[in-house]
Design an enzyme around this catalytic site. Structure first.
Site, mmCIF file in Angstrom:
data_model
loop_
_atom_site.group_PDB
_atom_site.id
_atom_site.type_symbol
_atom_site.label_atom_id
_atom_site.label_comp_id
_atom_site.label_asym_id
_atom_site.label_seq_id
_atom_site.Cartn_x
_atom_site.Cartn_y
_atom_site.Cartn_z
ATOM 1 N N ASN A 71 -5.051 -0.243 9.812
ATOM 2 C CA ASN A 71 -4.265 -0.358 8.532
ATOM 3 C C ASN A 71 -4.904 1.175 7.803
ATOM 4 O O ASN A 71 -5.652 1.507 7.566
ATOM 5 C CB ASN A 71 -4.208 -1.178 7.511
ATOM 6 C CG ASN A 71 -4.095 -1.648 6.425
ATOM 7 O OD1 ASN A 71 -2.489 -1.975 6.215
ATOM 8 N ND2 ASN A 71 -4.449 -1.243 4.986
ATOM 9 N N ALA A 123 -2.076 -4.848 6.780
ATOM 10 C CA ALA A 123 -2.814 -5.901 7.444
ATOM 11 C C ALA A 123 -2.274 -6.405 5.244
ATOM 12 O O ALA A 123 -2.831 -6.917 5.003
ATOM 13 C CB ALA A 123 -4.276 -5.197 6.221
ATOM 14 N N GLY A 124 -1.883 -6.574 5.531
ATOM 15 C CA GLY A 124 -0.380 -7.152 3.979
ATOM 16 C C GLY A 124 -0.044 -8.285 4.600
ATOM 17 O O GLY A 124 -0.206 -9.044 5.660
ATOM 18 N N THR A 156 -4.874 1.518 4.507
ATOM 19 C CA THR A 156 -6.360 1.509 3.730
ATOM 20 C C THR A 156 -7.819 0.721 4.513
ATOM 21 O O THR A 156 -7.127 -0.870 4.569
ATOM 22 C CB THR A 156 -5.571 0.170 2.051
ATOM 23 O OG1 THR A 156 -5.272 1.306 1.573
ATOM 24 C CG2 THR A 156 -6.997 0.838 1.154
ATOM 25 N N MET A 211 8.020 -6.719 14.036
ATOM 26 C CA MET A 211 8.186 -8.001 13.725
ATOM 27 C C MET A 211 9.369 -7.849 12.800
ATOM 28 O O MET A 211 10.486 -8.790 12.411
ATOM 29 C CB MET A 211 7.253 -7.731 12.920
ATOM 30 C CG MET A 211 6.302 -8.509 13.336
ATOM 31 S SD MET A 211 4.778 -8.590 12.843
ATOM 32 C CE MET A 211 5.174 -10.075 11.030
ATOM 33 N N LYS A 230 6.036 -15.169 -0.981
ATOM 34 C CA LYS A 230 5.762 -15.699 0.125
ATOM 35 C C LYS A 230 4.625 -16.412 -1.010
ATOM 36 O O LYS A 230 3.776 -17.123 -0.699
ATOM 37 C CB LYS A 230 5.273 -15.574 0.932
ATOM 38 C CG LYS A 230 6.891 -15.201 1.953
ATOM 39 C CD LYS A 230 6.374 -14.369 3.499
ATOM 40 C CE LYS A 230 7.424 -14.325 3.889
ATOM 41 N NZ LYS A 230 7.095 -13.777 5.396
ATOM 42 N N LYS A 238 -8.067 -2.917 3.025
ATOM 43 C CA LYS A 238 -7.708 -4.524 3.006
ATOM 44 C C LYS A 238 -7.914 -4.875 4.867
ATOM 45 O O LYS A 238 -6.923 -6.083 4.755
ATOM 46 C CB LYS A 238 -5.770 -3.932 3.385
ATOM 47 C CG LYS A 238 -5.463 -3.493 1.306
ATOM 48 C CD LYS A 238 -4.058 -3.146 1.390
ATOM 49 C CE LYS A 238 -3.159 -4.712 1.158
ATOM 50 N NZ LYS A 238 -1.843 -4.711 1.600
ATOM 51 N N THR A 284 11.054 -15.864 1.251
ATOM 52 C CA THR A 284 11.184 -14.937 2.124
ATOM 53 C C THR A 284 10.505 -13.526 1.430
ATOM 54 O O THR A 284 10.422 -14.338 -0.242
ATOM 55 C CB THR A 284 12.428 -14.117 2.637
ATOM 56 O OG1 THR A 284 12.617 -12.728 3.173
ATOM 57 C CG2 THR A 284 13.607 -14.002 1.512
ATOM 58 N N ASP A 330 5.622 -18.101 10.504
ATOM 59 C CA ASP A 330 5.877 -16.527 10.937
ATOM 60 C C ASP A 330 5.444 -16.269 12.172
ATOM 61 O O ASP A 330 5.603 -16.177 13.420
ATOM 62 C CB ASP A 330 5.783 -15.623 9.795
ATOM 63 C CG ASP A 330 6.197 -15.876 8.945
ATOM 64 O OD1 ASP A 330 7.524 -16.005 8.691
ATOM 65 O OD2 ASP A 330 6.512 -15.317 8.083
#
Length: 288
Positions: A155, A132-133, A157, A223, A69, A160, A65, A106
């Site tokens: 997103n 967008a991470g 930014t 999520m 990751k 990204k 986690t 995931d």
């Protein structure tokens, strides 16, 4: 029959909140597998050493986690296409020859929760993916494989979002899915499914998209789970959408990891129902 339990763990920082040990213990109980599954808190700069120590102790596999990751993928000697595309791994399998296989379950967990547990067919849907991470990167590939018609990655930014879309453009073309990026200030259409993969829930911030993105009875999916998701779920409810948090995703991604490690499919729907039955109790809610 094995006389000793095989060792597994979840690696992270923080880790005290993780429900993974309870979920995997229940999987083992229901399938008759003998495993021991622990939480292991690692220093921010200590993932590689912690993984080596775990392997030296006979560890067979681990969940990973935040914030490890991406590093987990780098430590692996082989990885699945899913993990490579996501640029991160949440599941490591440790082999007797010292090799390490990485996967990312995931997105499989998200798709399974939406299609099997929520009963919503993804094929032909229009999806808005907010963020967008790493969380978004982990689910975009499986969403494309599920046959959605159109995905917009929004997103704060824009660069990204554009980078994430570019990294998945070949798969999108193969699956004949329209895939595009935009900033949060851009005009947005309405969607069948809105997935919040941003950090807004953890930060307690306002929902980062307008209510106009919702169609009547759209699925609004955060999520996160528990209190962390409550603001987003309340917003969805107020605007007539169908709210759902990420508890089912948590259980289903764990079930995929269990299958990778043990070769058995645990009764994930039963375990999710048990957790939902206890949902009235206070719950922390973020990650694996």
């Amino acid at each position: 029959m094995r006389q000793t339990a095989d060792l597994y763990c979840v690696l992270g920082n923080p880790i005290a909140h993780s429900r993974s040990p309870a979920i995997h213990a229940r999987f083992a109980e229901l399938t008759g597998e003998r495993i021991r599954y622990e939480r292991r808190l690692l220093p921010i700069d200590g993932f590689a050493r912690g993984l080596r120590d775990f392997a030296a102790q006979g560890g067979r596999g681990c969940s990973v986690t935040v914030p490890f990751k991406t590093e987990a993928l780098r430590c692996a000697t082989a990885c699945s296409e899913r993990a490579q595309l996501a640029g991160a791994a949440n599941t490591l399998s440790l082999h007797a020859d010292g090799s390490i296989s990485a996967d990312n379950t995931d997105g499989l967990g998200l798709v399974a929760d939406i299609t099997r547990n929520a009963g919503i067919a993804l094929a032909g849907c229009d999806v808005l993916l907010v963020g967008a991470g790493g969380a978004a990167a982990g689910v975009l590939g499986p969403l494309l494989h599920a046959g959605v018609r159109h995905i917009t990655v929004a997103n704060r930014t824009l660069a990204k979002a554009q980078a994430l879309v570019q990294s998945h453009s070949a798969l999108a073309a193969l699956r004949k899915t329209q895939l595009k990026a935009c900033g949060l200030q851009a005009p947005l259409a309405d969607f069948d499914i809105i997935i919040n993969a941003s950090a807004s829930s953890l930060a307690g911030a306002d929902v980062p998209v307008p209510a106009s993105v919702l169609r009547p009875a759209s699925l609004a999916y955060d999520m996160m789970y528990g209190p962390a998701a409550q603001g987003f779920l309340d917003w969805a409810r107020r605007h007539g959408a169908r709210p759902r948090d990420g508890l089912g995703m948590l259980v289903e991604q764990a079930a995929e990891a269990f299958w990778l490690w043990r070769g058995l499919r645990p009764p994930s729907a039963q375990v999710l129902a048990e957790l939902q039955e206890a949902a009235a109790k206070p719950a922390s809610g973020a990650d694996r």
